[in-house]
Design a protein around this motif. Structure first.
Motif, short mmCIF file in Angstrom:
data_model
loop_
_atom_site.label_atom_id
_atom_site.label_comp_id
_atom_site.label_asym_id
_atom_site.label_seq_id
_atom_site.Cartn_x
_atom_site.Cartn_y
_atom_site.Cartn_z
N GLU A 1 31.97 29.39 -53.20
CA GLU A 1 31.99 30.64 -53.95
C GLU A 1 31.95 31.86 -53.04
N VAL A 2 31.10 31.84 -52.02
CA VAL A 2 31.00 32.99 -51.12
C VAL A 2 32.29 33.18 -50.34
N LEU A 3 32.86 32.10 -49.84
CA LEU A 3 34.10 32.20 -49.08
C LEU A 3 35.22 32.79 -49.93
N ILE A 4 35.28 32.41 -51.19
CA ILE A 4 36.33 32.93 -52.07
C ILE A 4 36.01 34.35 -52.51
N ARG A 5 34.76 34.59 -52.92
CA ARG A 5 34.40 35.90 -53.47
C ARG A 5 34.62 37.03 -52.48
N GLU B 1 39.29 30.53 -41.12
CA GLU B 1 39.55 31.97 -41.01
C GLU B 1 38.89 32.77 -42.13
N LEU B 2 38.57 32.13 -43.25
CA LEU B 2 37.91 32.83 -44.35
C LEU B 2 36.54 33.36 -43.94
N GLU B 3 35.94 32.73 -42.94
CA GLU B 3 34.60 33.10 -42.49
C GLU B 3 34.57 34.51 -41.90
#
Length: 443
Positions: A329-333, A423-425
């Protein structure tokens, strides 16, 4: 935290509490109906069809629900969703009062109720971004998972008690009451904060849907993460649809309810930890490790017929889920613009839950027609796999769990190697920071 932020966080906690109560009521209904139908028919397929009726309508309608969540007051969408969900429950209650209720009437009532969750859930998810700053996303996610776990942690235990003191039809009245409590809280908060004006030009539904798809698909890391989540949810869907039937072949209804509650307490422990302490910034690493470990625990669910061993494996498996869900959820949000989150979350939910829908579609057939016959006393695998995990009713389901757990651990390794997901991080979520608390304007 500023006074305004603290006030909004307090309002979020009230909404969360209402949803917590509502989830308990829905879980009581789901457990009671599942046991009722399985004992009536004795087949996993009839039990799984209840899940199909609960998941398929919101799965099909969720994109439209996401559009509405972005174009209208999200709190109003939650109110309409909660009130509408009572209709299907009241239908089943009425049919039971008339006597000799048929299976199709139960399925229809569940489907009617679940239609409205397609409008409530995207609004609820997007509401987090409206009320809270980014550094509280993980904490909010942990609290929301804590509420979701109530249907497995608290509801089976309560359902077992309720069914011993009253007829099953009154379970639906309890569920209706919890929906009314949840919606009343949101009504009060909406009245307190006032109406909202959405800073968004009017568009037609298809244009909004296309915009949501574009926002979702432009980030390859998000797409890769969602697709792998869909694969995981396929195997978790097998567990969700077949865990109770397997337990009912090992023990009594009462013990099955207790076992399910103890297993779900793992979610409680994990969610409380995240809700209190939050989570670290290395979400991809947390996701990969937690998912790999969860697969091992998943596989252990099928290794033994000892109910204590199954309960321990289930507890450990469920304890890893909050860390997995929060990381996702955090990575997407943080990679999705707030003004489009209602649509994007609905699209993401539709894609990921496709795995669950496929699992619900095939799980009954796989259990009743393929895996269970393989591990009957004279089955093809009775002398091989059966010598390890046992033979008889439900052991084919156990074999499905072993295979599913190993596949989940393999998926965890693939996530760890995926450069786009890593890379989302590093995204700073500038769009979200700019739009935070600007999407809704108090009037």
């Amino acid at each position: 935290m500023t006074d305004k932020s603290q006030n909004l966080y307090s309002k979020f906690l009230l909404i969360w509490f209402g949803q917590f109560i509502s989830v308990i009521g829905s879980g009581i209904t789901a457990f009671a109906l599942g046991v009722y139908v399985y004992q009536l028919t004795g087949t996993a397929s009839s039990y799984v069809f209840i899940l199909m009726c609960a998941f398929l309508p919101p799965f099909l309608l969720r994109p439209y629900g996401g559009i509405l969540a972005d174009r209208h007051d999200r709190r109003l969408m939650m109110i309409l969703g909660d009130f509408g969900s009572t209709l299907g429950l009241l239908f089943i209650f009425t049919m039971m009062l008339k006597g000799n209720i048929e299976l199709w009437q139960i399925y229809l009532g569940i489907a009617i109720s679940s239609v409205f969750s397609a409008f409530q859930e995207p609004a609820y998810k997007a509401l987090v971004t409206d009320f809270l700053p980014e550094n509280q996303y993980a904490k909010a996610s942990g609290l929301m998972q804590l509420a979701s776990s109530a249907q497995y942690l608290i509801s089976p235990f309560l359902a077992g008690i309720i069914l011993t003191i009253m007829d099953i039809k009154f379970v639906f009245l309890i569920d209706v009451t919890t929906f009314l409590i949840a919606s009343s809280i949101v009504v009060w908060i909406r009245k307190t904060l006032g109406g909202v004006t959405i800073k968004k030009p009017e568009k037609n539904n298809m244009a909004d849907l296309r915009e949501g798809v574009q926002e979702f698909s432009k980030n390859r890391g998000v797409v890769n993460l969602v697709i792998t989540t869909m694969l995981v949810l396929f195997f978790v869907g097998l567990l969700q649809s077949l865990f109770v039937p397997m337990l009912l072949n090992l023990t009594t209804v009462k013990t099955a309810g207790i076992t399910q509650s103890i297993c779900a307490s793992g979610i409680l422990v994990g969610s409380m930890f995240i809700g209190v302490f939050g989570s670290k910034n290395k979400h991809v690493k947390t996701l990969s490790i937690s998912l790999f470990i969860s697969g091992i625990f998943f596989a252990n669910l099928g290794l033994s017929t000892n109910i204590a061993f199954v309960t321990l494996a289930g507890f450990l498996f469920f304890a890893t889920l909050p860390f997995i869900n929060t990381s996702i959820e955090v990575l997407i949000r943080k990679n999705i613009d707030n003004s489009k989150q209602g649509r994007v979350w609905s699209i993401i939910s539709m894609v990921t839950y496709l795995g669950s829908i496929i699992a619900f579609t095939v799980s009954g057939f796989l259990a009743d027609k393929i895996f269970n016959p393989l591990l009957e006393a004279d089955g093809l695998l009775s002398q091989t796999a059966g010598s390890i995990i046992g033979v008889g009713n439900g052991r084919g389901i156990a074999l499905m769990f072993i295979i599913s757990g190993l596949m989940i651990s393999l998926i965890a390794l693939l996530i760890w190697k995926n450069k786009k997901i890593k890379e989302l991080e590093n995204i700073e979520s500038q769009d979200n920071k700019l739009s935070q608390n600007k999407y809704y304007v108090e009037t």
